[in-house]
Motif scaffolding. Structure first.
Motif, mmCIF file in Angstrom:
data_model
loop_
_atom_site.group_PDB
_atom_site.id
_atom_site.type_symbol
_atom_site.label_atom_id
_atom_site.label_comp_id
_atom_site.label_asym_id
_atom_site.label_seq_id
_atom_site.Cartn_x
_atom_site.Cartn_y
_atom_site.Cartn_z
ATOM 1 N N ASN A 240 -6.612 19.912 2.719
ATOM 2 C CA ASN A 240 -7.540 19.347 3.717
ATOM 3 C C ASN A 240 -8.311 18.119 3.246
ATOM 4 O OD1 ASN A 240 -6.931 21.332 5.703
ATOM 5 N ND2 ASN A 240 -8.221 22.787 4.601
ATOM 6 N N GLU A 241 -7.788 17.425 2.238
ATOM 7 C CA GLU A 241 -8.365 16.130 1.898
ATOM 8 C C GLU A 241 -8.026 15.140 3.014
ATOM 9 O OE1 GLU A 241 -8.601 14.527 -2.204
ATOM 10 O OE2 GLU A 241 -7.060 16.026 -2.625
ATOM 11 N N THR A 242 -8.905 14.156 3.211
ATOM 12 C CA THR A 242 -8.656 13.132 4.229
ATOM 13 C C THR A 242 -8.131 11.857 3.576
ATOM 14 O OG1 THR A 242 -10.952 12.376 4.112
ATOM 15 C CG2 THR A 242 -10.417 14.021 5.800
ATOM 16 N N ALA A 243 -7.427 11.070 4.376
ATOM 17 C CA ALA A 243 -6.851 9.822 3.867
ATOM 18 C C ALA A 243 -6.997 8.722 4.907
ATOM 19 C CB ALA A 243 -5.381 10.025 3.523
ATOM 20 N N SER A 244 -7.157 7.500 4.412
ATOM 21 C CA SER A 244 -7.237 6.327 5.277
ATOM 22 C C SER A 244 -6.257 5.278 4.775
ATOM 23 C CB SER A 244 -8.643 5.716 5.257
ATOM 24 O OG SER A 244 -9.614 6.687 5.556
ATOM 25 N N VAL A 245 -5.689 4.540 5.708
ATOM 26 C CA VAL A 245 -4.785 3.437 5.369
ATOM 27 C C VAL A 245 -5.370 2.167 5.974
ATOM 28 C CG1 VAL A 245 -2.447 2.520 5.504
ATOM 29 C CG2 VAL A 245 -2.808 5.004 5.381
ATOM 30 N N LEU A 246 -5.627 1.176 5.128
ATOM 31 C CA LEU A 246 -6.269 -0.065 5.569
ATOM 32 C C LEU A 246 -5.406 -1.271 5.223
ATOM 33 C CD1 LEU A 246 -9.820 0.691 4.073
ATOM 34 C CD2 LEU A 246 -9.144 1.015 6.466
ATOM 35 N N THR A 247 -5.495 -2.305 6.048
ATOM 36 C CA THR A 247 -4.825 -3.563 5.719
ATOM 37 C C THR A 247 -5.504 -4.723 6.436
ATOM 38 O OG1 THR A 247 -2.657 -4.617 5.455
ATOM 39 C CG2 THR A 247 -3.104 -3.605 7.595
ATOM 40 N N TYR A 248 -5.381 -5.899 5.844
ATOM 41 C CA TYR A 248 -5.928 -7.116 6.452
ATOM 42 C C TYR A 248 -4.818 -7.959 7.071
ATOM 43 C CZ TYR A 248 -10.900 -7.278 5.210
ATOM 44 O OH TYR A 248 -12.255 -7.060 5.153
ATOM 45 N N TYR A 249 -5.164 -8.593 8.172
ATOM 46 C CA TYR A 249 -4.308 -9.601 8.795
ATOM 47 C C TYR A 249 -5.017 -10.950 8.667
ATOM 48 C CZ TYR A 249 -0.854 -6.504 10.950
ATOM 49 O OH TYR A 249 0.167 -5.619 11.152
ATOM 50 N N PRO A 250 -4.274 -12.056 8.748
ATOM 51 C CA PRO A 250 -4.925 -13.368 8.699
ATOM 52 C C PRO A 250 -6.029 -13.480 9.748
ATOM 53 C CG PRO A 250 -2.548 -13.615 8.527
ATOM 54 C CD PRO A 250 -2.803 -12.164 8.846
ATOM 55 N N GLY A 251 -7.051 -14.259 9.417
ATOM 56 C CA GLY A 251 -8.200 -14.376 10.311
ATOM 57 C C GLY A 251 -9.294 -13.412 9.939
ATOM 58 N N ASP A 252 -9.215 -12.874 8.690
ATOM 59 C CA ASP A 252 -10.221 -11.936 8.193
ATOM 60 C C ASP A 252 -10.349 -10.719 9.104
ATOM 61 O OD1 ASP A 252 -12.001 -11.330 6.121
ATOM 62 O OD2 ASP A 252 -13.728 -11.934 7.329
ATOM 63 N N ARG A 253 -9.190 -10.200 9.542
ATOM 64 C CA ARG A 253 -9.168 -9.058 10.462
ATOM 65 C C ARG A 253 -8.734 -7.799 9.708
ATOM 66 N NH1 ARG A 253 -5.512 -10.413 15.355
ATOM 67 N NH2 ARG A 253 -6.726 -8.733 16.336
ATOM 68 N N LEU A 254 -9.644 -6.822 9.660
ATOM 69 C CA LEU A 254 -9.391 -5.570 8.960
ATOM 70 C C LEU A 254 -8.936 -4.502 9.957
ATOM 71 C CD1 LEU A 254 -9.565 -3.698 6.462
ATOM 72 C CD2 LEU A 254 -12.000 -3.370 7.013
ATOM 73 N N PHE A 255 -7.826 -3.828 9.616
ATOM 74 C CA PHE A 255 -7.284 -2.802 10.494
ATOM 75 C C PHE A 255 -7.203 -1.465 9.769
ATOM 76 C CE2 PHE A 255 -5.890 -6.648 12.507
ATOM 77 C CZ PHE A 255 -5.907 -6.361 13.870
ATOM 78 N N VAL A 256 -7.480 -0.400 10.503
ATOM 79 C CA VAL A 256 -7.242 0.950 10.015
ATOM 80 C C VAL A 256 -6.007 1.458 10.754
ATOM 81 C CG1 VAL A 256 -8.848 1.964 11.707
ATOM 82 C CG2 VAL A 256 -8.187 3.273 9.687
ATOM 83 N N MET A 257 -5.046 1.946 9.996
ATOM 84 C CA MET A 257 -3.787 2.402 10.584
ATOM 85 C C MET A 257 -3.902 3.866 10.992
ATOM 86 S SD MET A 257 -2.643 -0.553 10.049
ATOM 87 C CE MET A 257 -0.954 -0.497 10.651
#
Length: 318
Positions: A192-209
């Motif tokens: 039951n540990e939690t996980a996050s996946v993050l990435t940046y796109y050009p334009g300083d845009r941060l996304f969580v998958m």
């Protein structure tokens, strides 16, 4: 006597001509009957992701696949004549792709036409592009963000590879279950540990998958879970969501996976985020539970998943 011979010759000619005409008539009748006989259809109607009803070949021979998840095609050992190389170049299984032409991104209609496909599988919701492609060949809009089992089963059906799809899914599930269980048994992960996946796109845009790429692989494990905020994105059926760095504490899980982007601008944004006080204050960062992986090698397609069966344990054990 000469008159008799001429008479006999004439009779012989007439008899031969009559036999020829009779044979031709018989062939014509046979051909006509064959035309009238119902033949087994070589096409069927398929309803795609956006509810287009399309007549597709039962056994497509010249397929173009344009969209994420080409590794699903590789896993099924299916052949295509064309694909979007932006979803092939740099991927873990790239060397397994042979004799395939690049149709570009966005898809090049002229190149597509040149390849003479009998089926086009495309990931787009743009009806204008769909209309253009459907004039070239039967075109299916495919949900590349659908769960693995759904995707591979549908592709197996579309490409006449049902048995291959069933076999691959069965083998993969057994291997994946064993891998995740071993990580629990060895104490590498806790339940039951939690996980996050993050990435940046050009334009300083941060996304969580959420429903796309590596996050799908992690959440399918039933070992690493999405946090509440990410679960909301999943419940909406969305692949990912853009967030601000200020919101990181609300989305960060016990384990954080950073997808290293390709463009230099996005790489710089990633670096700046990882140097920020907000980032350094996250529990996952303090506990050393941050992992980086090339975004092209963090897809949720079947072939990448198989590669990750070895790579993920190596990452998590560091």
């Amino acid at each position: 006597m000469k008159t008799f011979n001429k008479y006999m010759l004439l009779c012989s000619v007439l008899l031969t001509l009559g036999l020829v005409l009779a044979a031709c008539s018989s062939k014509n009748e046979t051909a006509k009957k064959e035309e009238e006989q119902p033949t087994e259809s070589k096409v069927r109607v398929y309803k795609d992701y956006l509810n287009h009803e399309v007549e597709i070949p039962l056994e497509p021979k010249r397929v173009i696949y344009h969209g994420e998840g080409y590794g699903d095609i590789v896993a099924l050992d299916a052949q295509t004549v064309g694909a979007g190389f932006s979803w092939i170049t740099g991927y873990a299984w790239e060397k397994e792709v042979h004799n395939v032409e690049d149709v570009g991104f966005p898809i090049n209609i002229e190149k597509t036409l040149e390849l003479k496909p009998d089926l086009i599988i495309v990931a787009t919701s743009d009806e204008k592009i769909y209309e253009q492609l459907s004039k070239v060949a039967p075109t299916i809009v495919f949900d590349t963000f659908a769960p693995l089992e759904q995707r591979l089963t549908e592709l197996g059906d579309i490409l006449n590879k049902k048995e291959e799809a069933e076999k691959w899914l069965s083998n993969y599930k057994a291997k994946a279950d064993t891998m995740w269980k071993s990580l629990i048994d060895e104490g590498v992960l806790k339940e039951n540990e939690t996980a996050s996946v993050l990435t940046y796109y050009p334009g300083d845009r941060l996304f969580v998958m959420a429903r796309a790429g590596l996050s799908q692989v992690l959440y399918d494990s039933n070992v690493l879970k999405p946090g509440d905020k990410i679960q909301q994105i999943l419940d909406e059926g969305t692949g990912f969501a853009e967030i601000s760095t200020e919101l990181l504490p609300e989305y960060a899980g016990d384990r954080i996976f950073i997808l290293t982007p390709v463009p230099d601008e996005a790489k710089q944004s990633t670096k700046e985020m990882m140097e920020s006080p907000i980032w350094k204050g996250l529990p996952a960062v303090k506990n050393g539970h941050v992992y980086t992986i090339d975004i092209r090698k963090a897809d949720s397609d079947a072939s990448t998943r198989e590669w990750l069966l070895t790579e993920l344990p190596n990452m998590l054990k560091k």
